[in-house]
Design an enzyme around this catalytic site. Structure first.
Site, PDB file in Angstrom:
ATOM      1  N   SER A  25       0.843  -1.193   0.000  1.00  0.00           N
ATOM      2  CA  SER A  25       0.000   0.000   0.000  1.00  0.00           C
ATOM      3  C   SER A  25       0.871   1.233   0.000  1.00  0.00           C
ATOM      4  CB  SER A  25      -0.938   0.017   1.225  1.00  0.00           C
ATOM      5  OG  SER A  25      -0.188   0.179   2.415  1.00  0.00           O
ATOM      6  N   ASP A 248      12.969   3.579   1.632  1.00  0.00           N
ATOM      7  CA  ASP A 248      12.123   3.647   2.819  1.00  0.00           C
ATOM      8  C   ASP A 248      12.868   3.226   4.083  1.00  0.00           C
ATOM      9  OD1 ASP A 248      12.185   0.952   2.079  1.00  0.00           O
ATOM     10  OD2 ASP A 248      10.020   0.781   1.790  1.00  0.00           O
TER      11      ASP A 248
END
Length: 497
Positions: A25, A248
């Site tokens: 997501s 990330d």
């Protein structure tokens, strides 16, 4: 509240938009940074659903871009942002033609065609030599192998630029072209010691030098919003896009709430990335044999870590059960796992059969049979197996990292989605024999936002960023317990001693 955090931010406060894309997501988060405050609001969340085509598994990059645009539109409705930053997973990329147009949807790192290209690369640059330059953990989907797999294709022949996923999305927001260094360091084409693209590797592997864009670093300006982006989102055209730690994990490590040395970290989500923060890479043969990676962090730090299959094993199991008409919520699974018998069955989370999407419960059962164990009898036993095996992998990785780097550890910070999993945190503390400080859950978004805040002069440096996280975010400490000898025996059973 520490004095360093109090004195390093503006009393007025500012707002920053972080687009944070994960493997399942994406979301756009609005963060507000002020004097002793660091608050997040999720503006928009959207699915990241890979698409399987006849030629393989791809990311739906246009849907992801639309999700970012819709999130920025919601940010404008919430009052706007002083800047925007984008982070995502590593290694995957898009190829642009001479007109700057995307040449097809980017391949997904779980696409199995890459494995066949590993040998072609290592025939030219042997593994030991490749490691001495890149310091990179061997993973069959590293960008260098992806490009080798594309050799001879019309797409690669037409390509003029390669942009990693966050760089591609920044390009669509601003029109600018660059390669952010923390993500570039995951490609297998980056010189770990010099901190630049490796001209020698590019030449030997036949990768055109101008395929790779100039490097950018966390905090660098990346441009301002294009007119059509501003018109759609409602944000001012002058809104800056700031280069953040676009890998990330690099953003997550920047937000580890460590206020002193001696810490290890685990960024736990789809993957578990466990390691240390160093000042220089470890490029020894012992490090290569242990399959540790040296990736860039904020301010030129080195993320010395190893990737382990993480909570993907659990989420993919849930997906399998749901597809069979037996959906179950995570809370129920964790309660069942807590009640299950310890160490009944164990796996090596990094066994290659666990990488592709599919029926993970069946693969776990097959692994157990192959290794002379009785497969888990029910869902609770299977989840217990997964979580104990991850805790053992965390233990083995951090102990070996400390040994190879010559460091002593006195605590472990576990950040990311896994920090909400109380059973995993407790098992990890027991397995390692050190306190585990869990949180923040939103480490990646926080790191993204804090790099933007520093670019605007609101946060002084990396220690001040971490002090602000420690002072403002909920954390939970797990002290080690349990039977140490039982953990040692369990580790020996699956070769994770």
């Amino acid at each position: 509240m520490t004095s360093s955090a109090r004195s390093s931010v503006s009393p007025a406060g500012s707002a920053f938009a972080a687009a944070d894309l994960g493997a399942t997501s994406g979301r756009v988060v609005l963060g507000r940074v002020g004097a002793g405050t660091l608050d997040l609001v999720e503006a928009h969340r959207f699915a990241n659903t890979p698409v399987r085509l006849p030629g393989g598994l791809h990311w739906d990059i246009l849907a992801l871009h639309q999700g970012v645009l819709d999130g920025l539109r919601e940010v404008a409705r919430l009052g706007g942002a002083d800047s925007v930053g984008i982070d995502s997973w590593a290694v995957d990329h898009g190829l642009l033609d001479a007109d700057g147009e995307l040449l097809g949807n980017p391949r997904h790192y779980r696409d199995q065609r890459f494995e066949g290209a590993v040998g072609a690369v290592l025939d030219v640059v042997p593994a030991a030599e490749l490691y001495r330059v890149t310091g990179l953990q061997h993973l069959p989907f590293n960008t260098v192998f992806q490009l080798a797999a594309a050799r001879g294709t019309a797409q690669l022949a037409a390509a003029r630029r390669m942009l990693l996923i966050p760089d591609l999305l920044v390009h669509w927001l601003t029109g600018s072209v660059g390669a952010e260094a923390t993500n570039a360091s995951t490609t297998g084409l980056f010189d770990a010691a010099a901190g630049t693209w490796s001209g020698e590797l590019l030449e030997r592997l036949g990768v055109a030098r101008d395929l790779l864009p100039p490097l950018r670093f966390p905090g660098d300006p990346a441009g301002t919003l294009l007119p059509d982006v501003a018109a759609y989102t409602g944000l001012p055209p002058a809104t800056p896009v700031v280069t953040v730690a676009s890998h990330d994990t690099a953003s997550a490590v920047a937000a580890v709430p460590a206020t002193g040395p001696g810490f290890g970290y685990i960024s736990c989500g789809t993957w578990s990335l466990a390691g240390l923060e160093l000042d220089a890479p470890v490029l020894t043969e012992q490090s290569r044999a242990a399959n540790f990676t040296n990736e860039r962090g904020v301010d030129g730090t080195i993320r010395y870590l190893r990737n382990t299959m993480g909570l993907w094993l659990l989420s993919e199991s849930q997906r399998t059960w749901a597809a069979a008409g037996r959906p179950v919520e995570l809370g129920t699974l964790l309660r069942e796992a807590a009640a299950a018998r310890p160490f009944a069955a164990l796996i090596d989370p990094d066994a290659p059969e666990f990488l592709p999407p599919g029926d993970i419960p069946a693969r776990i059962a097959d692994f157990c049979v192959r290794t002379g164990q009785r497969p888990p009898a029910d869902r609770g036993a299977l989840v217990r197996c997964v979580l104990e095996s991850l805790a053992l992998a965390h233990r083995a990785t951090l102990r070996r990292a400390a040994e190879l780097a010559g460091r002593d550890l006195d605590r472990v910070h576990l950040v990311g989605g896994g920090s909400r999993n109380e059973l995993l945190c407790r098992l990890t503390a027991d397995a390692i024999g050190l306190p585990v400080i869990a949180g923040p859950t939103e480490a990646t978004a926080l790191g993204n936002i804090l790099v933007q805040a520093r670019a605007h002069g609101l946060v002084r440096d990396l220690p001040a960023m971490r002090s602000l996280v420690a002072a403002t975010q909920p954390l939970r400490r797990y002290e080690p317990g349990g039977d140490r000898s039982a953990w040692r025996s369990a580790a020996a059973r699956v070769g994770l001693a």
